[in-house]
Design an enzyme around this catalytic site. Structure first.
Site, PDB file in Angstrom:
ATOM      1  N   GLU A 185       0.697  -1.328   0.008  1.00 46.63           N
ATOM      2  CA  GLU A 185       0.015   0.108  -0.064  1.00 46.63           C
ATOM      3  C   GLU A 185       0.857   1.186  -0.050  1.00 46.63           C
ATOM      4  O   GLU A 185       1.067   1.655   1.083  1.00 46.63           O
ATOM      5  CB  GLU A 185      -0.956  -0.106   1.094  1.00 46.63           C
ATOM      6  N   GLU A 274      -6.466  -7.259  -0.555  1.00 43.41           N
ATOM      7  CA  GLU A 274      -6.484  -7.276   0.774  1.00 43.41           C
ATOM      8  C   GLU A 274      -7.839  -6.417   1.064  1.00 43.41           C
ATOM      9  O   GLU A 274      -8.258  -5.580   0.537  1.00 43.41           O
ATOM     10  CB  GLU A 274      -5.553  -6.501   1.403  1.00 43.41           C
ATOM     11  N   THR A 281      -8.428   0.603  10.828  1.00 45.15           N
ATOM     12  CA  THR A 281      -7.717   0.100  11.729  1.00 45.15           C
ATOM     13  C   THR A 281      -7.370  -1.465  11.822  1.00 45.15           C
ATOM     14  O   THR A 281      -6.298  -1.735  12.632  1.00 45.15           O
ATOM     15  CB  THR A 281      -7.970   0.664  13.092  1.00 45.15           C
ATOM     16  N   TRP A 308      -8.259  -9.856   5.017  1.00 43.33           N
ATOM     17  CA  TRP A 308      -7.259  -9.566   5.995  1.00 43.33           C
ATOM     18  C   TRP A 308      -7.978  -9.755   7.342  1.00 43.33           C
ATOM     19  O   TRP A 308      -8.925  -9.107   7.569  1.00 43.33           O
ATOM     20  CB  TRP A 308      -6.748  -8.237   6.043  1.00 43.33           C
ATOM     21  N   ASP A 314      -5.296 -10.688  18.844  1.00 42.73           N
ATOM     22  CA  ASP A 314      -6.487 -10.337  19.758  1.00 42.73           C
ATOM     23  C   ASP A 314      -6.979  -9.006  19.128  1.00 42.73           C
ATOM     24  O   ASP A 314      -6.698  -7.751  19.615  1.00 42.73           O
ATOM     25  CB  ASP A 314      -6.114 -10.112  21.085  1.00 42.73           C
ATOM     26  N   GLU A 315      -7.462  -9.049  17.779  1.00 39.89           N
ATOM     27  CA  GLU A 315      -8.104  -7.801  17.046  1.00 39.89           C
ATOM     28  C   GLU A 315      -9.144  -8.411  16.199  1.00 39.89           C
ATOM     29  O   GLU A 315      -9.209  -9.596  15.959  1.00 39.89           O
ATOM     30  CB  GLU A 315      -7.060  -7.190  16.429  1.00 39.89           C
TER      31      GLU A 315
HETATM   32  C1  IDC Z   1      -2.682  -3.990  10.495  1.00 38.53           C
HETATM   33  C2  IDC Z   1      -2.853  -5.013  11.629  1.00 38.53           C
HETATM   34  C3  IDC Z   1      -2.399  -4.921  12.815  1.00 38.53           C
HETATM   35  C4  IDC Z   1      -1.005  -4.125  12.871  1.00 38.53           C
HETATM   36  C5  IDC Z   1      -1.049  -3.035  11.893  1.00 38.53           C
HETATM   37  C6  IDC Z   1       0.352  -2.235  11.720  1.00 38.53           C
HETATM   38  O1  IDC Z   1      -4.052  -5.667  11.536  1.00 38.53           O
HETATM   39  O2  IDC Z   1      -2.442  -5.932  13.819  1.00 38.53           O
HETATM   40  O3  IDC Z   1      -0.664  -3.445  14.276  1.00 38.53           O
HETATM   41  O4  IDC Z   1      -1.227  -3.573  10.734  1.00 38.53           O
HETATM   42  O5  IDC Z   1       1.319  -3.290  11.280  1.00 38.53           O
HETATM   43  C7  IDC Z   1      -4.016  -2.353   6.196  1.00 38.53           C
HETATM   44  C8  IDC Z   1      -2.497  -3.021   6.074  1.00 38.53           C
HETATM   45  C9  IDC Z   1      -2.433  -4.142   7.093  1.00 38.53           C
HETATM   46  C10 IDC Z   1      -3.145  -3.342   8.359  1.00 38.53           C
HETATM   47  C11 IDC Z   1      -4.698  -3.707   8.086  1.00 38.53           C
HETATM   48  C12 IDC Z   1      -5.460  -2.959   9.201  1.00 38.53           C
HETATM   49  O6  IDC Z   1      -2.295  -3.617   4.627  1.00 38.53           O
HETATM   50  O7  IDC Z   1      -1.199  -4.509   7.281  1.00 38.53           O
HETATM   51  O8  IDC Z   1      -2.928  -4.662   9.174  1.00 38.53           O
HETATM   52  N1  IDC Z   1      -4.812  -2.364   6.937  1.00 38.53           N
HETATM   53  O9  IDC Z   1      -5.115  -2.023   9.700  1.00 38.53           O
HETATM   54  N2  IDC Z   1      -4.244  -1.395   4.980  1.00 38.53           N
HETATM   55  C13 IDC Z   1      -5.376  -0.912   5.366  1.00 38.53           C
HETATM   56  C14 IDC Z   1      -5.616  -1.725   6.854  1.00 38.53           C
END
Ligand code: IDC
Length: 368
Positions: A185, A274, A281, A308, A314-315
């Site tokens: 991204e 994804e 978040t 994803w 734990d999320e």
């Molecule tokens: C999030 C994970 C989270 C982690 C965070 C930072 O769910 O546990 O702490 O990344 O590494 C994305 C990203 C993906 C993100 C996801 C949710 O590609 O890595 O994972 N997200 O935030 N893009 C939009 C959302």
């Protein structure tokens, strides 16, 4: 006497014909080709990669090697540096056989601040290769994802990316299972399609294609893969690439779907490498109805999607609860020598993913 000889000859001829019929036609060794073709066609599994082969694009559509449309659906790992344990051969087998996934995405974070590839290249590559091997054994497509995120501009580690994908595409030059996602991204106000992402993508595509000319490549787009219109207005001039669009149901809706429509009208193929059921978040409440609306839209338009994530963090975006735990070799040795068969059953239950699904996991299983 003459009559008897003629009768015996006719009898022998009839027996001969019956013998040939059973031997050749029924055993399907036939010289009678129409029967044979029918039976062989029945035996081809049109979902297996030995049939679907190298993926390609035609206009906005994703196709298999025979030019028939195909939709990939599956799950993404969380960062493999954090949650490698849940990605086992047995779990992928379960996901394929009972969840019906046909693709698995390996999210290999790159940023050294989160212990990604830049900090640990050898360990990261070893893990990627192990998971690709599972996918090959299980007849799954697999996406090798160069997961940039906080390292927002693909130009930052371009040299390392070239080296990594050069090695991967040499290794998997003959493996149609492998799909290359060259930057997760790209994001940030100064990361533009024309000046950062497109030139990076062109270099990476030529690196990969020189080793593996038929590969399908997923190109990340700006604004965390929402900037697909920029790519559609200034596409990369090469076949068999798809552009990544990412959505999270709590944050992105009609506006992003209409951007996808815009791309498709311009014959730009979109691949949702994804997506999530939470907001961007990855945590907080889940948006089941909005997510289902997205999936209906994607399925109606034959757009591939990858969820994803497959992990037990734990999320609320996780498929598995934190209680899910992998049985270690030591535990299984202990079990086999010191416990009764009922106890073995009790203990081996620990590895069944379906017993540890989150609400998210239950919904996603029903949609795959
Ligand atoms: C999030 C994970 C989270 C982690 C965070 C930072 O769910 O546990 O702490 O990344 O590494 C994305 C990203 C993906 C993100 C996801 C949710 O590609 O890595 O994972 N997200 O935030 N893009 C939009 C959302």
């Amino acid at each position: 006497m003459k009559k008897i000889i003629i009768c015996i000859a006719i009898f022998a001829l009839i027996m001969g014909i019956i013998f040939i019929y059973f031997k050749l036609v029924k055993n399907n060794n036939s010289i009678f080709s129409s029967e044979k073709t029918e039976n062989v066609e029945e035996n081809i599994n049109k979902n297996s990669i030995s049939y679907t082969g190298w993926l390609k694009t035609s206009g906005a559509e994703l196709q298999n090697e025979h030019g028939e449309k195909i939709q990939l659906k599956g799950l993404s790992s969380h960062g493999i540096q954090w949650f490698p344990d849940v990605i086992t051969y047995d779990n992928l087998k379960e996901l394929k056989e009972n969840w019906h996934i046909n693709v698995f995405r390996i999210a290999m974070y790159t940023d050294q601040n989160v212990n990604g590839y830049i900090a640990h290249p050898e360990e990261s590559k070893a893990l990627v290769k192990e998971i690709v091997q599972y996918a090959k054994d299980l007849d799954l497509y697999v996406i090798i994802d160069w997961h940039i995120l906080s390292d927002n501009n693909p130009q930052i580690y371009k040299q390392q990316s070239i080296e990594f994908f050069d090695e991967m595409s040499r290794e998997y030059a003959d493996t149609p299972n492998v799909i290359y996602e060259i930057c997760n991204e790209p994001n940030g106000y100064d990361v533009k399609w024309e000046t950062s992402v497109k030139p990076y993508a062109e270099e990476l595509i030529s690196t990969i294609r020189k080793n593996c000319p038929k590969s399908l490549i997923i190109v990340g787009t700006t604004e965390w893969c929402k900037g697909i219109k920029n790519a559609a207005d200034d596409p990369i001039n090469t076949p068999n690439i798809v552009y990544a669009c990412h959505f999270y149901a709590g944050s992105h809706r009609d506006e992003l779907r209409s951007k996808i429509d815009y791309c498709r009208e311009k014959n730009i193929p979109i691949f949702v490498s994804e997506c999530g059921i939470t907001d961007a978040t990855g945590n907080g409440r889940i948006y089941e109805e909005e997510f289902k609306k997205w999936i209906e839209y994607l399925n109606n338009n034959n757009i591939s999607w990858v969820f994803w994530s497959f992990c037990n963090k734990d999320e609320s975006s996780s498929i598995l609860t934190p209680e899910y735990k992998i049985q270690t070799t030591n535990e299984s040795e202990e079990i086999s020598t010191e416990t009764t068969s009922e106890q073995v059953d009790e203990n081996t239950e620990v590895v069944k993913i379906d017993d540890y699904l989150t609400e998210t996991g239950i919904i996603i299983k029903s949609l795959l």
